[in-house]
Scaffold this motif. Sequence first.
Motif, PDB file in Angstrom:
ATOM      1  N   TYR A 426      -8.493   6.802  21.237  1.00  0.00           N
ATOM      2  CA  TYR A 426      -9.200   7.652  20.274  1.00  0.00           C
ATOM      3  C   TYR A 426     -10.667   7.832  20.647  1.00  0.00           C
ATOM      4  CZ  TYR A 426      -5.091   7.556  17.241  1.00  0.00           C
ATOM      5  OH  TYR A 426      -3.818   7.717  16.726  1.00  0.00           O
ATOM      6  N   LYS A 427     -11.268   6.845  21.314  1.00  0.00           N
ATOM      7  CA  LYS A 427     -12.668   6.995  21.738  1.00  0.00           C
ATOM      8  C   LYS A 427     -12.810   8.151  22.714  1.00  0.00           C
ATOM      9  CE  LYS A 427     -16.718   4.503  23.428  1.00  0.00           C
ATOM     10  NZ  LYS A 427     -17.285   3.193  23.869  1.00  0.00           N
ATOM     11  N   GLU A 428     -11.808   8.314  23.589  1.00  0.00           N
ATOM     12  CA  GLU A 428     -11.830   9.454  24.517  1.00  0.00           C
ATOM     13  C   GLU A 428     -11.822  10.781  23.766  1.00  0.00           C
ATOM     14  OE1 GLU A 428     -10.039   8.828  28.833  1.00  0.00           O
ATOM     15  OE2 GLU A 428      -8.485   8.602  27.299  1.00  0.00           O
ATOM     16  N   LYS A 429     -11.275  10.754  22.556  1.00  0.00           N
ATOM     17  CA  LYS A 429     -11.193  11.968  21.744  1.00  0.00           C
ATOM     18  C   LYS A 429     -12.333  12.063  20.727  1.00  0.00           C
ATOM     19  CE  LYS A 429      -6.200  12.353  22.285  1.00  0.00           C
ATOM     20  NZ  LYS A 429      -6.358  13.462  23.246  1.00  0.00           N
ATOM     21  N   GLY A 430     -13.311  11.145  20.853  1.00  0.00           N
ATOM     22  CA  GLY A 430     -14.482  11.190  19.991  1.00  0.00           C
ATOM     23  C   GLY A 430     -14.282  10.580  18.616  1.00  0.00           C
ATOM     24  N   LYS A 431     -13.301   9.721  18.483  1.00  0.00           N
ATOM     25  CA  LYS A 431     -13.015   9.101  17.192  1.00  0.00           C
ATOM     26  C   LYS A 431     -13.004   7.581  17.314  1.00  0.00           C
ATOM     27  CE  LYS A 431      -9.973  12.664  15.196  1.00  0.00           C
ATOM     28  NZ  LYS A 431      -8.630  12.886  14.603  1.00  0.00           N
ATOM     29  N   ASP A 432     -13.289   6.911  16.190  1.00  0.00           N
ATOM     30  CA  ASP A 432     -13.032   5.477  16.117  1.00  0.00           C
ATOM     31  C   ASP A 432     -11.843   5.255  15.178  1.00  0.00           C
ATOM     32  OD1 ASP A 432     -13.941   5.217  13.335  1.00  0.00           O
ATOM     33  OD2 ASP A 432     -15.982   5.391  14.119  1.00  0.00           O
ATOM     34  N   ASP A 435     -12.150   6.541  11.641  1.00  0.00           N
ATOM     35  CA  ASP A 435     -11.932   7.994  11.581  1.00  0.00           C
ATOM     36  C   ASP A 435     -10.432   8.297  11.473  1.00  0.00           C
ATOM     37  OD1 ASP A 435     -14.647   8.707  11.858  1.00  0.00           O
ATOM     38  OD2 ASP A 435     -14.521   8.553  14.041  1.00  0.00           O
TER      39      ASP A 435
END
Length: 568
Positions: A426-432, A435
């Motif tokens: 999810y970090k790669e997708k801009g989320k934690d 989120d």
Amino acid sequence: MSVVEERYEKWVGHPNLDPQYLDVLKAMDAEEKNDAFYTLIEFGTAGMRGLLGPGTNRINLHTIRKATQGFANYIKAHGEAACEAGIAIGYDNRHMSREFAFDSAKLLAKNGIKSYVFESLRPTPELSFAVRELGCFGGIMITASHNPKEYNGYKLYDEKGCQLVPALAAQVIDQVNAIEDELAIDTNVTPEEEKRITVIGKKVDDSYYAKVLGIQLNPEVKKDIKIVFSPEHGTANIPVQVVYRRAGYHCIPVEEQCSPDPDFSNTPTPNPEQPGAYELALKYAADNDADIILVCDPDADRMGVGVKHDGEYVVMTGNQSGAVLLEYILSQMEEKDIMPSNPVMFNTVVTSDLGEKVAKAHGVETEKTLTGFKFIGEKVAKYEKTGEKNYVFGYEESYGSLIKPFVRDKDAPQACLMLAEAAAYYKEKGKDLVDVLNDLYAQHGTYEESQVALTLSGEAGANRIKQILADLRKDAPKEINGTPVVRAEDYNECTITENGETTELTGFTKSDVLKYYLADGSWIAVRPSGTEPKCKFYFCIVGKDKEDAHNKTLAYQKAMAELTGTAE
């Protein structure tokens, strides 16, 4: 002479009493004697768990021997093949755990039963794995899980690596209860008998680690995350760090909590359900700008989670982390087209409804069980045999989950690896991960889940817990905090009460649990703990948003305290 005095005098004067207990017994005052001897420590469907020390109501060499002799009689009743297949034995970092484990192995050897004992402390899930890997007839795990340092315990496993379900546990209980004098049992073995004991270690470890590493769905994910990890002085330290290293994740251990200290000296509590378990990890996380915090309980079957979100660290509940893991696993299975036919997810009657909604959104059925992962393990074995449904995930609200069922108990090393993968993905997708949780709330409704555990120790406490449940049955609430109760389930009486009618509740073993469904979509459940002197109240509250859900939760908690006479 009272029963307490009779039992006390028998212990003090018995020639087989282990010497370590005599001075403690002689120093007891009247209250301590009563608590140590007023009853026999219960060997129940979850095995035994209790305070360490001398006495019939304590965990000690003599009560452990009674349990092991009962188990040995159960094994022998299944024939020579069961004795030859043997028993795997694991233990955690607690006081006397190693002594209890090897003492149990000696007693099994005296009974003609082979055993395979780990060379040093290991996680509960690895004991479950070892039973299956070595083809044993069953297993023994010496642990008190997340309880305080004064406790220890004893859990039994079947040949599938699953904790004994009630029907099998009842057979062992009968054998244990038939033993009248626990002090008469000795564990002196001959050299020939001792040959039945095999010490195990690295070979089983490596097989277990390989299986854990095999759960990865995206092993190629960019591992650009920092993980602060604490084993809380317990058994997760080596397995989790080994698995992270082999998978390529950067793990920052909380060094002060990595030693296998039975006194848990550097943590306020080893229980991930309590805020104190995260105190030092949170400091490490802030100092290292970590993405996630993972905290395991001493026997490494539970995993607590903290997530950096909007610059602050948010500690997730077991319901929340379970729902996020479920969403990640199911979404990836769909994306990769590896979702099996007739997929099923298991959780318990006191687990949040959010997980069931997540599963349904991915076309996965949910089946609920009673509290206790043995019931999930039993379901896994059933469908493995029939092929009717295919397991995709199982979890409880108390931070326990199982990704792949090569283990048949909660497995924190598996959960740690999958949670790290989800965070990296999810970090790669801009989320934690918070989120992701908020996205689930937006899709399925906002939930706040909580638990209030009322500690009531000793004989008076046990009676008070029974009275709370009895009073609720006698005068069942029609409304809670002004909200109508639209359905009530009684898992001990096996009844459902709805619209003024009572029908049968089926599909569950009898258990002392009450659950109330409310008109606003929330529910509240009450049950005594099976492992601690506590009465537990579970709240799954639905709100329009987080603030509304929180305010309603506080109101429902207050209302239940007033209803049960437990308000402070």
